[in-house]
Design a protein around this motif. Structure first.
Motif, PDB file in Angstrom:
ATOM      1  N   PRO A  18       5.708  -4.699  10.668  1.00  0.00           N
ATOM      2  CA  PRO A  18       5.788  -3.888  11.878  1.00  0.00           C
ATOM      3  C   PRO A  18       6.076  -2.179  11.801  1.00  0.00           C
ATOM      4  O   PRO A  18       5.763  -1.623  12.339  1.00  0.00           O
ATOM      5  N   SER A  74      -0.776  -2.412   8.706  1.00  0.00           N
ATOM      6  CA  SER A  74       0.402  -2.879   9.274  1.00  0.00           C
ATOM      7  C   SER A  74       0.425  -4.355   9.539  1.00  0.00           C
ATOM      8  O   SER A  74      -0.613  -5.179   9.554  1.00  0.00           O
ATOM      9  N   ILE A  91      -4.443 -10.306   9.209  1.00  0.00           N
ATOM     10  CA  ILE A  91      -4.524 -10.585  10.521  1.00  0.00           C
ATOM     11  C   ILE A  91      -4.914  -9.405  11.418  1.00  0.00           C
ATOM     12  O   ILE A  91      -4.030  -8.469  11.543  1.00  0.00           O
ATOM     13  N   TYR A  92      -6.179  -9.352  11.811  1.00  0.00           N
ATOM     14  CA  TYR A  92      -6.898  -8.074  12.510  1.00  0.00           C
ATOM     15  C   TYR A  92      -6.536  -7.058  11.387  1.00  0.00           C
ATOM     16  O   TYR A  92      -6.208  -5.781  11.925  1.00  0.00           O
ATOM     17  N   GLY A  93      -6.613  -7.225  10.326  1.00  0.00           N
ATOM     18  CA  GLY A  93      -6.391  -6.141   9.424  1.00  0.00           C
ATOM     19  C   GLY A  93      -7.714  -6.092   8.339  1.00  0.00           C
ATOM     20  O   GLY A  93      -9.002  -6.581   8.495  1.00  0.00           O
ATOM     21  N   ALA A  99       2.556  -8.940  13.864  1.00  0.00           N
ATOM     22  CA  ALA A  99       3.486  -8.498  15.333  1.00  0.00           C
ATOM     23  C   ALA A  99       3.869  -9.788  15.900  1.00  0.00           C
ATOM     24  O   ALA A  99       4.812  -9.641  16.842  1.00  0.00           O
ATOM     25  N   LEU A 106      -1.088 -11.825  22.863  1.00  0.00           N
ATOM     26  CA  LEU A 106      -2.302 -10.733  22.859  1.00  0.00           C
ATOM     27  C   LEU A 106      -1.956  -9.601  21.815  1.00  0.00           C
ATOM     28  O   LEU A 106      -1.239  -8.805  22.160  1.00  0.00           O
ATOM     29  N   TYR A 107      -2.933  -9.236  21.181  1.00  0.00           N
ATOM     30  CA  TYR A 107      -2.752  -8.171  20.380  1.00  0.00           C
ATOM     31  C   TYR A 107      -4.193  -7.145  20.815  1.00  0.00           C
ATOM     32  O   TYR A 107      -4.884  -7.689  21.718  1.00  0.00           O
ATOM     33  N   PRO A 120      -3.815  -4.950  23.323  1.00  0.00           N
ATOM     34  CA  PRO A 120      -3.958  -5.153  24.703  1.00  0.00           C
ATOM     35  C   PRO A 120      -4.305  -4.154  25.622  1.00  0.00           C
ATOM     36  O   PRO A 120      -4.755  -4.254  26.635  1.00  0.00           O
ATOM     37  N   VAL A 177       6.356  -6.597  23.710  1.00  0.00           N
ATOM     38  CA  VAL A 177       7.271  -5.476  22.856  1.00  0.00           C
ATOM     39  C   VAL A 177       6.584  -4.460  22.660  1.00  0.00           C
ATOM     40  O   VAL A 177       5.315  -4.693  22.221  1.00  0.00           O
ATOM     41  N   GLU A 178       7.091  -3.265  22.855  1.00  0.00           N
ATOM     42  CA  GLU A 178       6.419  -2.073  22.509  1.00  0.00           C
ATOM     43  C   GLU A 178       7.167  -1.432  21.040  1.00  0.00           C
ATOM     44  O   GLU A 178       8.228  -1.656  20.912  1.00  0.00           O
ATOM     45  N   ASN A 179       6.591  -0.918  20.165  1.00  0.00           N
ATOM     46  CA  ASN A 179       7.157  -0.388  19.115  1.00  0.00           C
ATOM     47  C   ASN A 179       8.085  -1.228  18.083  1.00  0.00           C
ATOM     48  O   ASN A 179       9.096  -0.947  18.069  1.00  0.00           O
ATOM     49  N   ARG A 198      10.089  -0.009  15.263  1.00  0.00           N
ATOM     50  CA  ARG A 198       9.720   1.280  15.029  1.00  0.00           C
ATOM     51  C   ARG A 198      10.934   1.774  16.045  1.00  0.00           C
ATOM     52  O   ARG A 198      11.539   1.463  16.914  1.00  0.00           O
ATOM     53  N   MET A 240      -1.349   0.775  23.083  1.00  0.00           N
ATOM     54  CA  MET A 240      -1.795   0.183  21.962  1.00  0.00           C
ATOM     55  C   MET A 240      -0.802  -0.235  20.833  1.00  0.00           C
ATOM     56  O   MET A 240      -1.014  -1.067  20.141  1.00  0.00           O
ATOM     57  N   THR A 259       1.849  -2.284  21.741  1.00  0.00           N
ATOM     58  CA  THR A 259       2.528  -3.384  22.257  1.00  0.00           C
ATOM     59  C   THR A 259       1.812  -4.577  21.889  1.00  0.00           C
ATOM     60  O   THR A 259       0.556  -4.631  21.855  1.00  0.00           O
ATOM     61  N   THR A 260       2.724  -5.716  21.824  1.00  0.00           N
ATOM     62  CA  THR A 260       2.161  -7.151  21.664  1.00  0.00           C
ATOM     63  C   THR A 260       2.691  -7.893  22.751  1.00  0.00           C
ATOM     64  O   THR A 260       3.851  -7.824  23.239  1.00  0.00           O
TER      65      THR A 260
HETATM   66  N1  SAH Z   1      -2.274  -6.433  11.182  1.00  0.00           N
HETATM   67  C1  SAH Z   1      -1.617  -6.375  12.247  1.00  0.00           C
HETATM   68  C2  SAH Z   1      -2.306  -6.084  13.654  1.00  0.00           C
HETATM   69  C3  SAH Z   1      -3.174  -5.125  13.853  1.00  0.00           C
HETATM   70  S1  SAH Z   1      -4.237  -4.853  15.462  1.00  0.00           S
HETATM   71  C4  SAH Z   1      -0.497  -7.289  12.517  1.00  0.00           C
HETATM   72  O1  SAH Z   1      -0.475  -8.285  11.723  1.00  0.00           O
HETATM   73  O2  SAH Z   1       0.547  -7.158  13.190  1.00  0.00           O
HETATM   74  C5  SAH Z   1      -3.118  -3.777  16.257  1.00  0.00           C
HETATM   75  C6  SAH Z   1      -2.366  -4.550  17.113  1.00  0.00           C
HETATM   76  O3  SAH Z   1      -1.134  -5.115  16.717  1.00  0.00           O
HETATM   77  C7  SAH Z   1      -1.676  -3.747  18.194  1.00  0.00           C
HETATM   78  O4  SAH Z   1      -2.326  -3.377  19.190  1.00  0.00           O
HETATM   79  C8  SAH Z   1      -0.478  -4.525  18.754  1.00  0.00           C
HETATM   80  O5  SAH Z   1      -0.893  -5.297  19.794  1.00  0.00           O
HETATM   81  C9  SAH Z   1       0.026  -5.060  17.552  1.00  0.00           C
HETATM   82  N2  SAH Z   1       0.840  -4.457  16.720  1.00  0.00           N
HETATM   83  C10 SAH Z   1       0.985  -4.145  15.320  1.00  0.00           C
HETATM   84  N3  SAH Z   1       2.034  -3.593  15.071  1.00  0.00           N
HETATM   85  C11 SAH Z   1       2.797  -3.448  16.383  1.00  0.00           C
HETATM   86  C12 SAH Z   1       4.228  -2.818  16.496  1.00  0.00           C
HETATM   87  N4  SAH Z   1       5.018  -2.262  15.405  1.00  0.00           N
HETATM   88  N5  SAH Z   1       4.751  -3.060  17.738  1.00  0.00           N
HETATM   89  C13 SAH Z   1       3.889  -3.901  18.758  1.00  0.00           C
HETATM   90  N6  SAH Z   1       2.882  -4.219  18.361  1.00  0.00           N
HETATM   91  C14 SAH Z   1       2.101  -4.064  17.226  1.00  0.00           C
END
Ligand code: SAH
Length: 246
Positions: free
Chosen positions: A12, A81, A86-88, A113, A160-161, A163, A192-194, A197, A217, A219-220
């Motif tokens: 993260p 990240s 996963i969504y990467g 995340a 939810l990724y 969001p 959770v935001e950031n 980080r 963006m 936020t998870t």
């Molecule tokens: N490959 C990443 C996901 C990428 S999609 C993973 O496995 O975590 C991007 C989304 O992931 C963001 O919109 C958010 O929903 C989530 N995300 C990724 N890093 C984050 C972080 N540091 N804090 C909060 N949400 C995070």
């Protein structure tokens, strides 16, 4: 001889949240390729490395750069990240990699995340869960809607990724409206935001309240199942050992 590209999930944010395997892959790389923001998050430790940054939305270009650099004989690490699978970019790398049979791909797992965010909130993923990305850049909204309904009907904890974004300010509200057609409004949620980080921020609320929250963006979002509770300010999904029933 085959060349190799490491596709590295960097977790993260903070370096402590990267796996040792990910750190080793970056240490041995001649060039690190990634989205501008994530390269700058890497910090001092890798400051001496050659970096190739590409802006957001230029994912194919970023992948091609990796293969081209590898063909020059360089050791390449592509960073994403969280977990790169996963969504990467891991899957796109395999698709584009069909054109580069002399290149071997190694995926290095990272902390996604869902996992790092769950740890901040407590233990919301103690039972079956699923993840849905609200981004309709690559997935039609009808599919997202279908998956949200199915997750709600299956009583999954839902993560939810993506969001929200600048262009999709009301997507969380739309998702909540779909879920509220199946789930009660008092269902406990958290976000959770950031994560990992600067500026980590958490919130717990009901699904009704979540509907009216604005999240960004980074936020998870977590939506509990019917057995999720708030215990001493933490979000917990019981596994059914007993003792947690109310
Ligand atoms: N490959 C990443 C996901 C990428 S999609 C993973 O496995 O975590 C991007 C989304 O992931 C963001 O919109 C958010 O929903 C989530 N995300 C990724 N890093 C984050 C972080 N540091 N804090 C909060 N949400 C995070």
């Amino acid at each position: 001889m085959k060349n190799r590209i490491y596709i590295v999930g960097t977790g993260p944010g903070r370096e402590e949240m990267m796996t040792e395997e990910a750190l080793c892959a970056l240490e041995q790389a001649d060039v690190i390729v990634g989205y501008t923001t994530y390269l700058s998050l890497l910090g001092e430790r890798f400051a001496g490395k050659e970096m190739r940054a590409t802006p957001m939305r230029q994912e194919k270009e970023r992948c091609r750069i990796c293969f081209e650099e590898a063909q020059k004989g360089k050791k390449v690490a592509l960073i994403c990240s969280g977990d790169a699978g996963i969504y990467g970019l891991a899957s796109l790398m395999f698709e584009i990699g069909k054109d580069y049979p002399q290149t071997e791909l190694s995926v290095v797992a990272g902390v996604t995340a869902a996992s790092s965010g769950a740890a901040v909130l407590g233990a919301p993923l103690g039972h079956d869960f699923c993840t849905v990305s609200l981004s309709d850049l690559l997935t039609p909204w009808e599919t997202i809607e279908k998956r949200l309904r199915a997750a709600a009907a299956g009583d999954f904890v839902l993560v939810l990724y993506n969001p929200s974004s600048h262009k999709r300010k009301d997507y969380l509200k739309r998702a909540c409206d779909i879920l509220l057609s199946v789930i009660e409004g008092s269902r406990v949620c958290g976000y959770v935001e950031n994560i990992g980080r600067e500026g980590t921020r958490t919130e717990l609320c009901t699904l009704d309240a979540l509907r009216d929250r604005e999240v960004n963006m980074f936020t998870t979002v977590f939506i509990g199942n019917s057995g999720t509770r708030i215990i001493n300010g933490r979000l917990v999904t019981k596994r059914g050992y007993g003792g947690l029933h109310d």
